[in-house]
Design a protein around this motif. Structure first.
Motif, PDB file in Angstrom:
ATOM      1  N   LEU A 252       0.888  -1.088   0.143  1.00 45.53           N
ATOM      2  CA  LEU A 252      -0.086  -0.154  -0.139  1.00 45.53           C
ATOM      3  C   LEU A 252       0.960   1.210   0.085  1.00 45.53           C
ATOM      4  O   LEU A 252       0.662   2.339  -0.724  1.00 45.53           O
ATOM      5  N   ALA A 253       1.939   1.248   0.685  1.00 44.72           N
ATOM      6  CA  ALA A 253       2.727   2.478   0.786  1.00 44.72           C
ATOM      7  C   ALA A 253       3.660   2.498  -0.476  1.00 44.72           C
ATOM      8  O   ALA A 253       3.459   3.891  -0.814  1.00 44.72           O
ATOM      9  N   ARG A 254       3.985   1.602  -0.980  1.00 45.45           N
ATOM     10  CA  ARG A 254       4.535   1.659  -2.345  1.00 45.45           C
ATOM     11  C   ARG A 254       3.465   2.328  -3.511  1.00 45.45           C
ATOM     12  O   ARG A 254       4.135   3.240  -4.236  1.00 45.45           O
ATOM     13  N   ILE A 255       2.505   1.719  -3.677  1.00 47.97           N
ATOM     14  CA  ILE A 255       1.445   2.284  -4.507  1.00 47.97           C
ATOM     15  C   ILE A 255       1.182   3.709  -4.170  1.00 47.97           C
ATOM     16  O   ILE A 255       1.085   4.360  -5.155  1.00 47.97           O
ATOM     17  N   LEU A 256       1.136   4.234  -3.082  1.00 46.34           N
ATOM     18  CA  LEU A 256       0.548   5.639  -2.666  1.00 46.34           C
ATOM     19  C   LEU A 256       1.885   6.481  -3.028  1.00 46.34           C
ATOM     20  O   LEU A 256       1.581   7.615  -3.574  1.00 46.34           O
ATOM     21  N   ALA A 257       3.051   5.902  -2.848  1.00 53.99           N
ATOM     22  CA  ALA A 257       4.270   6.735  -3.005  1.00 53.99           C
ATOM     23  C   ALA A 257       4.583   6.807  -4.590  1.00 53.99           C
ATOM     24  O   ALA A 257       4.829   8.056  -5.069  1.00 53.99           O
ATOM     25  N   GLN A 258       4.158   5.849  -5.271  1.00 48.70           N
ATOM     26  CA  GLN A 258       4.422   5.934  -6.647  1.00 48.70           C
ATOM     27  C   GLN A 258       3.535   7.041  -7.479  1.00 48.70           C
ATOM     28  O   GLN A 258       3.584   7.508  -8.459  1.00 48.70           O
ATOM     29  N   ALA A 259       2.312   7.106  -6.844  1.00 49.00           N
ATOM     30  CA  ALA A 259       1.164   7.934  -7.374  1.00 49.00           C
ATOM     31  C   ALA A 259       1.251   9.308  -6.861  1.00 49.00           C
ATOM     32  O   ALA A 259       0.717  10.239  -7.321  1.00 49.00           O
ATOM     33  N   TRP A 260       2.103   9.608  -5.750  1.00 47.04           N
ATOM     34  CA  TRP A 260       2.206  10.922  -5.178  1.00 47.04           C
ATOM     35  C   TRP A 260       2.306  11.942  -6.196  1.00 47.04           C
ATOM     36  O   TRP A 260       3.526  11.491  -6.981  1.00 47.04           O
ATOM     37  N   PRO A 261       2.235  13.128  -6.193  1.00 42.01           N
ATOM     38  CA  PRO A 261       1.181  13.590  -5.291  1.00 42.01           C
ATOM     39  C   PRO A 261      -0.341  13.392  -5.335  1.00 42.01           C
ATOM     40  O   PRO A 261      -1.445  13.861  -4.710  1.00 42.01           O
ATOM     41  N   ALA A 262      -0.641  12.520  -6.272  1.00 35.21           N
ATOM     42  CA  ALA A 262      -2.134  12.395  -6.834  1.00 35.21           C
ATOM     43  C   ALA A 262      -2.568  10.987  -5.848  1.00 35.21           C
ATOM     44  O   ALA A 262      -1.846  10.542  -5.065  1.00 35.21           O
ATOM     45  N   ASP A 263      -3.747  11.046  -5.834  1.00 33.92           N
ATOM     46  CA  ASP A 263      -4.306   9.902  -4.825  1.00 33.92           C
ATOM     47  C   ASP A 263      -4.382   8.701  -5.761  1.00 33.92           C
ATOM     48  O   ASP A 263      -4.274   8.605  -6.836  1.00 33.92           O
ATOM     49  N   VAL A 264      -5.087   7.412  -5.072  1.00 33.11           N
ATOM     50  CA  VAL A 264      -5.265   6.299  -5.511  1.00 33.11           C
ATOM     51  C   VAL A 264      -6.700   5.847  -5.439  1.00 33.11           C
ATOM     52  O   VAL A 264      -6.710   5.862  -4.345  1.00 33.11           O
ATOM     53  N   SER A 265      -7.256   5.186  -6.346  1.00 32.99           N
ATOM     54  CA  SER A 265      -8.675   4.797  -6.157  1.00 32.99           C
ATOM     55  C   SER A 265      -8.525   3.643  -5.212  1.00 32.99           C
ATOM     56  O   SER A 265      -7.526   2.789  -4.919  1.00 32.99           O
ATOM     57  N   ARG A 266      -9.693   3.251  -4.510  1.00 25.82           N
ATOM     58  CA  ARG A 266      -9.529   2.106  -3.542  1.00 25.82           C
ATOM     59  C   ARG A 266      -9.560   0.761  -4.464  1.00 25.82           C
ATOM     60  O   ARG A 266      -8.836   0.007  -3.886  1.00 25.82           O
ATOM     61  N   GLU A 267     -10.193   0.897  -5.553  1.00 30.21           N
ATOM     62  CA  GLU A 267      -9.951  -0.440  -6.584  1.00 30.21           C
ATOM     63  C   GLU A 267      -8.627  -0.512  -6.844  1.00 30.21           C
ATOM     64  O   GLU A 267      -8.170  -1.827  -6.889  1.00 30.21           O
ATOM     65  N   ALA A 268      -7.724   0.258  -7.068  1.00 31.13           N
ATOM     66  CA  ALA A 268      -6.500   0.022  -7.597  1.00 31.13           C
ATOM     67  C   ALA A 268      -5.746  -0.319  -6.407  1.00 31.13           C
ATOM     68  O   ALA A 268      -4.862  -1.049  -6.426  1.00 31.13           O
ATOM     69  N   LEU A 269      -5.890   0.153  -5.181  1.00 31.76           N
ATOM     70  CA  LEU A 269      -5.280  -0.212  -3.811  1.00 31.76           C
ATOM     71  C   LEU A 269      -5.624  -1.572  -3.606  1.00 31.76           C
ATOM     72  O   LEU A 269      -4.658  -2.444  -3.210  1.00 31.76           O
ATOM     73  N   ILE A 270      -6.688  -2.041  -3.642  1.00 32.89           N
ATOM     74  CA  ILE A 270      -7.317  -3.320  -3.318  1.00 32.89           C
ATOM     75  C   ILE A 270      -6.566  -4.132  -4.422  1.00 32.89           C
ATOM     76  O   ILE A 270      -6.129  -5.265  -4.001  1.00 32.89           O
ATOM     77  N   THR A 271      -6.793  -4.021  -5.795  1.00 32.90           N
ATOM     78  CA  THR A 271      -6.052  -5.029  -6.621  1.00 32.90           C
ATOM     79  C   THR A 271      -4.382  -5.026  -6.461  1.00 32.90           C
ATOM     80  O   THR A 271      -3.832  -6.077  -6.641  1.00 32.90           O
ATOM     81  N   GLY A 272      -3.809  -3.942  -6.159  1.00 35.34           N
ATOM     82  CA  GLY A 272      -2.479  -3.902  -6.036  1.00 35.34           C
ATOM     83  C   GLY A 272      -2.049  -4.541  -4.845  1.00 35.34           C
ATOM     84  O   GLY A 272      -1.033  -5.466  -4.723  1.00 35.34           O
ATOM     85  N   ALA A 273      -2.564  -4.364  -3.626  1.00 36.79           N
ATOM     86  CA  ALA A 273      -2.183  -4.790  -2.389  1.00 36.79           C
ATOM     87  C   ALA A 273      -2.532  -6.139  -1.968  1.00 36.79           C
ATOM     88  O   ALA A 273      -1.888  -7.157  -1.675  1.00 36.79           O
ATOM     89  N   PHE A 274      -3.997  -6.593  -2.617  1.00 40.09           N
ATOM     90  CA  PHE A 274      -4.539  -7.742  -2.073  1.00 40.09           C
ATOM     91  C   PHE A 274      -4.626  -8.971  -3.010  1.00 40.09           C
ATOM     92  O   PHE A 274      -4.978  -9.967  -3.054  1.00 40.09           O
ATOM     93  N   GLN A 275      -3.980  -8.353  -4.343  1.00 46.30           N
ATOM     94  CA  GLN A 275      -4.103  -9.243  -5.569  1.00 46.30           C
ATOM     95  C   GLN A 275      -5.590  -9.938  -5.856  1.00 46.30           C
ATOM     96  O   GLN A 275      -5.585 -10.797  -6.284  1.00 46.30           O
ATOM     97  N   ALA A 276      -6.493  -9.062  -5.742  1.00 49.80           N
ATOM     98  CA  ALA A 276      -8.138  -9.432  -5.742  1.00 49.80           C
ATOM     99  C   ALA A 276      -8.352  -9.323  -7.180  1.00 49.80           C
ATOM    100  O   ALA A 276      -8.223  -8.383  -7.705  1.00 49.80           O
ATOM    101  N   ARG A 277      -8.947 -10.177  -7.720  1.00 51.60           N
ATOM    102  CA  ARG A 277      -9.528 -10.124  -8.973  1.00 51.60           C
ATOM    103  C   ARG A 277     -10.658  -9.478  -9.254  1.00 51.60           C
ATOM    104  O   ARG A 277     -11.073  -8.669 -10.118  1.00 51.60           O
TER     105      ARG A 277
END
Length: 406
Positions: A252-277
């Protein structure tokens, strides 16, 4: 016979194994067996070399402790080259003490350098430094000076001290020229190239570029908030938040840092961090929990703010957020990094160096073999794994040591 033995020994010291073999190839006395073993090791026939050295050690009489100790040191060097890191290290310690007590300081120093190189491969940097400190530095022949400086450079590289590494490599190159042994000069040159090869990638504001080791070192003391994928930690100067045992939080920290200063959608965080389909309400509930945990962990460094679409990282006391990423993103990157030195490794030696189980390493090797990234030869305990060096991929010297606070 004495003159032939002396001439063969001098040929080996000069890096001329064929010249040595021409003098002792047909002899089976203990000194000749030992010299033949060292010559075969220099020619790359390590199995034959090991057999000859063990025969020589048995052939030397009970009063020839120094000669037997020299055979042990030569066998230890073969074990190091063949990455047999399970070789009994205490045997080398005893041999080193025997050589020192009998005044053979040059070979005692050589034994110490072999011991330090083994510790360096295992990432035990403090022990490697202590071993070097125990070795008397004068007088050392040029070849031994090269070995010492290469270990010093390796420790400096692992500790991100590039100026110290370059200085040590400069001294090693000078000693290699004095020694006049092409193989030593090539080893120094190969290690020096590590400092001029990209060691990492810098990702910020959606862009990335390669970093040399010196640039990685600069990040450690910078004011930027750094998400470090080598150590799975978030840091800024002296403040360190390790997340190695919390892979979801680090993702989660990496995904948020790579997008900074923009935000990241909940769906993108769930897909990236939880590997959920498929995202459902249970995933959203879990995301809220994990974001709360991440917010608590990062409190000294940053805040994680909710937005209309998702979440955004807000650093404290800095206006720069960076991601320090590996030059090649690979599931088994650490295994490949060790193998990229071009030497053959056993799975047990890799497990010892990586600090994990042999079975875990074996599964990684089998997976890499299926994708043709590594190859093996031999069978059973003699099986070895290797791969050609991968351009732009870090060698074992670049594998990170313990993360130190500044």
């Amino acid at each position: 016979m004495e003159s032939l033995i002396t001439a063969a020994a001098r040929a080996l010291q000069a890096g001329d194994p064929l010249g040595a073999l021409n003098r002792v190839a047909l002899r089976n006395d203990a000194p000749s067996l030992a010299l033949r073993g060292i010559a075969m090791a220099q020619l790359g026939d390590l199995a034959k070399a090991k057999t000859l050295l063990r025969s020589a050690a048995r052939a030397f009489g009970p009063k020839e402790a120094v000669a037997r100790a020299r055979c042990v040191v030569a066998e230890a060097e073969i074990a190091l080259v063949s990455r047999d890191l399970n070789w009994p290290a205490n045997t080398l310690v005893v041999a080193r003490a025997t050589l020192a007590s009998h005044g053979d300081l040059a070979n005692a120093a050589h034994a110490g350098h072999i011991e330090a190189r083994r510790l360096l491969l295992l990432g035990r940097l403090d022990e490697a430094e202590r071993t070097l400190a125990e070795i008397k530095t004068t007088p050392l022949p040029p070849a031994a000076q090269v070995a010492r400086e290469l270990v010093i450079a390796g420790i400096a590289i692992r500790r991100l001290r590039t100026k110290d590494a370059r200085a040590a490599l400069g001294r090693a190159a000078s000693a290699a020229r004095q020694a006049g042994i092409p193989a030593l000069a090539a080893e120094v040159e190969g290690t020096s190239r590590v400092l001029d090869t990209p060691a990492a990638r810098l990702i910020t504001r959606g862009h990335e570029r390669p970093l040399l080791l010196e640039e990685v070192e600069d990040l450690v003391t910078s004011e930027a908030l750094v998400v470090d994928t080598f150590h799975h930690a978030v840091r800024r100067r002296g403040i360190l938040v390790p997340l190695g045992t919390r892979p979801v939080l680090f993702a989660l920290a990496r995904i948020l840092a790579q997008a900074w200063p923009a935000d990241v959608s909940r769906e993108a965080l769930i897909t990236g961090a939880f590997q959920a389909r498929h995202v459902d309400e249970s995933h959203r509930a879990r995301l809220r929990v994990e974001i709360g945990r991440l917010r608590t962990k990062l409190k000294p460094l940053a805040d994680v703010s909710a937005t209309r679409q998702g979440f955004a990282l807000t650093p404290r006391n800095t206006r720069q957020v960076l991601v320090l990423a590996r030059p090649v993103e690979e599931k088994h990157a650490n295994v490949l990094a060790f193998l990229s030195d071009g030497e053959p490794w056993s799975s047990s030696a890799l497990a010892l160096a990586l600090g994990t189980s042999a079975r875990t390493v074996q599964r990684a090797l089998e997976e890499l073999a299926r994708s043709n990234k590594v190859q093996s030869f031999g069978h059973g305990r003699a099986r070895r794994w290797m791969t050609p060096p991968v351009p732009g991929f870090p060698t074992g010297l670049l594998l990170p040591g313990p993360l130190m606070k500044t």
